[in-house]
Design an enzyme around this catalytic site. Sequence first.
Site, PDB file in Angstrom:
ATOM      1  N   GLY A  45       0.875  -1.349   0.107  1.00  0.00           N
ATOM      2  CA  GLY A  45       0.070  -0.020   0.069  1.00  0.00           C
ATOM      3  C   GLY A  45       0.978   1.148  -0.134  1.00  0.00           C
ATOM      4  CD  GLN A  50       3.758   5.574   2.421  1.00  0.00           C
ATOM      5  OE1 GLN A  50       2.913   5.106   2.085  1.00  0.00           O
ATOM      6  NE2 GLN A  50       4.952   4.988   2.820  1.00  0.00           N
ATOM      7  CB  CYS A  88       6.534   1.742   6.489  1.00  0.00           C
ATOM      8  SG  CYS A  88       5.983   3.109   5.560  1.00  0.00           S
ATOM      9  CG  LEU A  89       6.901   1.008   0.059  1.00  0.00           C
ATOM     10  CD1 LEU A  89       6.070   1.493  -1.234  1.00  0.00           C
ATOM     11  CD2 LEU A  89       7.853   0.375  -0.518  1.00  0.00           C
ATOM     12  CG  HIS A 130       0.953   0.637   7.156  1.00  0.00           C
ATOM     13  ND1 HIS A 130       1.614   0.114   8.003  1.00  0.00           N
ATOM     14  CD2 HIS A 130       1.406   1.423   6.370  1.00  0.00           C
ATOM     15  CE1 HIS A 130       3.193   0.563   7.320  1.00  0.00           C
ATOM     16  NE2 HIS A 130       2.845   1.636   6.645  1.00  0.00           N
ATOM     17  CD  GLU A 131      -0.556   2.113   3.023  1.00  0.00           C
ATOM     18  OE1 GLU A 131      -0.202   3.335   3.004  1.00  0.00           O
ATOM     19  OE2 GLU A 131       0.194   1.014   3.171  1.00  0.00           O
ATOM     20  CG  HIS A 134       1.355   6.321   5.749  1.00  0.00           C
ATOM     21  ND1 HIS A 134       2.396   6.789   6.321  1.00  0.00           N
ATOM     22  CD2 HIS A 134       1.501   4.994   5.450  1.00  0.00           C
ATOM     23  CE1 HIS A 134       3.499   5.685   6.361  1.00  0.00           C
ATOM     24  NE2 HIS A 134       2.953   4.857   5.623  1.00  0.00           N
TER      25      HIS A 134
HETATM   26 ZN    ZN Z   1       3.756   2.894   5.300  1.00  0.00          ZN
END
Ligand code: ZN
Length: 179
Positions: A45, A50, A88-89, A130-131, A134
């Site tokens: 995701g 991000q 996480c990216l 999670h997303e 963010h």
């Molecule tokens: Zn993340």
Amino acid sequence: MALEIRLYPDPVLRERAEPVDEITDEIRRLADEMVETLTLRVGYGLAAPQVGVRKRLIVVDVDEHFYVLANPEVVQASEETELGVEGCLSLPGIEAEVERAKRVVVRGLAMSGEPVTVEAEGLLARVFQHEIDHLDGVLFIDRLGRAKRQRLLKAYERARREREREREREREKAPARAL
Ligand code: ZN
């Protein structure tokens, strides 16, 4: 076009994202680019902050299905929780077990402008939580105890320095430009 992913501690990751007022072509284009970026970076995701955009927009790729939602909200969460490993990216090189609601109902807007409701369980439910975090400037490390978070952040810094050294070495190895 793939977008650049902002890495912790970029301040944009800590800001609260603004609601999407209307699904415009600009929003659709951003969503397409986020899907492309997510595919290239092999993540589950991605949230707009991000990629440096303070908008409430997420893309989720679980079980070969893409969910693209503006203004996503968890409207129902099971009391039952489960532990699962998350990365996480924006925090490459570290991961940890995070406790999340096992099932959630998520509501948001599809890129057609239609409202959608998704009932999610297990990994899909985890990725949505999670997303959506963010969008409120919350990272998975915030869901851990203090000691564990500090340990992980040290490991993150080490991994970051190692990547930098690696890039240095690559530059040194590169042949000098011919005249
Ligand atoms: Zn993340």
